[in-house]
Design a protein around this motif. Structure first.
Motif, PDB file in Angstrom:
ATOM      1  N   VAL A  46       0.837  -1.207   0.000  1.00 38.17           N
ATOM      2  CA  VAL A  46       0.000   0.000   0.000  1.00 38.17           C
ATOM      3  C   VAL A  46       0.869   1.254   0.000  1.00 38.17           C
ATOM      4  CG1 VAL A  46      -1.699   1.303   1.321  1.00 38.17           C
ATOM      5  CG2 VAL A  46      -1.947  -1.162   1.087  1.00 38.17           C
ATOM      6  N   ALA A  47       1.929   1.251   0.814  1.00 37.28           N
ATOM      7  CA  ALA A  47       2.823   2.406   0.848  1.00 37.28           C
ATOM      8  C   ALA A  47       3.516   2.606  -0.496  1.00 37.28           C
ATOM      9  CB  ALA A  47       3.864   2.227   1.950  1.00 37.28           C
ATOM     10  N   GLN A  48       3.935   1.505  -1.129  1.00 36.07           N
ATOM     11  CA  GLN A  48       4.571   1.611  -2.438  1.00 36.07           C
ATOM     12  C   GLN A  48       3.587   2.103  -3.493  1.00 36.07           C
ATOM     13  OE1 GLN A  48       7.725   1.258  -3.192  1.00 36.07           O
ATOM     14  NE2 GLN A  48       7.425   1.625  -5.365  1.00 36.07           N
ATOM     15  N   ALA A  49       2.329   1.706  -3.385  1.00 40.50           N
ATOM     16  CA  ALA A  49       1.321   2.170  -4.340  1.00 40.50           C
ATOM     17  C   ALA A  49       1.105   3.677  -4.206  1.00 40.50           C
ATOM     18  CB  ALA A  49       0.004   1.417  -4.115  1.00 40.50           C
ATOM     19  N   PHE A  50       1.012   4.173  -2.979  1.00 45.95           N
ATOM     20  CA  PHE A  50       0.829   5.614  -2.787  1.00 45.95           C
ATOM     21  C   PHE A  50       2.050   6.395  -3.278  1.00 45.95           C
ATOM     22  CE2 PHE A  50       1.104   9.508  -0.250  1.00 45.95           C
ATOM     23  CZ  PHE A  50      -0.149  10.058  -0.494  1.00 45.95           C
TER      24      PHE A  50
END
Length: 253
Positions: free
Chosen positions: A176-180
């Protein structure tokens, strides 16, 4: 001649495989969209379950003697499938973030449309990027990674055994952090463009206070954003597919 006693273990194993594969397909990008007909998703789930059963059939637990023991077993398989599909869908949030950034910088953030990947209203540019990325995933055969992740999960998370929730949560937070972060990086050129454009408008307003800057600037802002978007889109989709492949490979043992 095969008897019912011979067929029953096969049906039980197929039910377990279908519980995990079918649950994962409900959240997979493109396949799990609400616009996809339910009959197509069901047929695809059955076909993939038949193929996966031939690979993982020997790793399935035996059929329990009591019927109530099926509830936690099948429930665990459904939760595992939802986890795999949810992690794959989390990467699609990067395009929604990038689309909202581009929409704000172009002045088209008020043009909202239903985003099937996120299940909510999103900027129409983000919706377009989601559709392009979804088609690109199938064109480049990256959807094979999703199938490999579902089949490979039987090695890392065998049926009947609780998954390491700490490791799963850590992987989920990282994805999720990488997607943001990826969404902000894709929208970074438009952030720079917006800052330069607005500074120029401020200087123009100082030089010509009587000029209606808003009516003059909005058409120029939309046109210049579309030109920049046409230049950036191929590189942005290629970069997104590279990151999508790296993150999905983490789910494949």
């Amino acid at each position: 001649m095969m008897t019912l006693a011979d067929v029953q273990p096969m049906l039980f194993g197929f039910m377990l495989v279908f519980a995990r594969i079918g649950a994962a397909l409900m959240l997979m990008p493109a396949i799990g969209e609400a616009t996809m007909p339910a009959t197509v998703r069901l047929a695809l789930g059955l076909l993939l379950s038949v193929a996966a059963y031939g690979v993982v059939g020997g790793r399935l637990p035996p059929e329990p003697a009591q019927a109530m023991a099926l509830v936690p077993l099948v429930g665990g398989e459904v939760l595992t499938g939802l986890m795999i599909g949810g992690l794959a869908r989390a990467m699609m949030a990067a395009l929604s973030v990038a689309g909202n950034i581009i929409g704000m910088q172009s002045g088209l953030s008020f043009a909202m449309n239903y985003d099937p990947a996120m299940g909510q209203q999103s900027a129409i540019i983000g919706n377009f990027m989601t559709l392009v990325a979804t088609a690109s995933i199938f064109v480049t055969d990256l959807h094979h990674l999703l199938i490999a992740a579902m089949v490979g999960s039987y090695t890392t998370m065998p049926p009947g055994m609780l998954a390491a929730t700490g490791d799963v949560a850590q992987v989920g937070v990282q994805i999720v952090a990488q997607a943001f972060l990826l969404g902000v990086q894709i929208g970074a050129p438009f952030l720079v463009y917006g800052m330069v454009f607005n500074v120029g408008l401020g200087m123009l307003n100082r030089l010509m206070p009587t000029l209606q800057v808003f009516f003059v600037a909005l058409p120029m802002q939309v046109i210049s954003t579309f030109l920049l978007f046409a230049l950036v889109l191929p590189l942005a989709i290629a970069w997104y597919l590279s990151h999508f492949q790296d993150q999905m490979q983490r789910l494949v043992p």
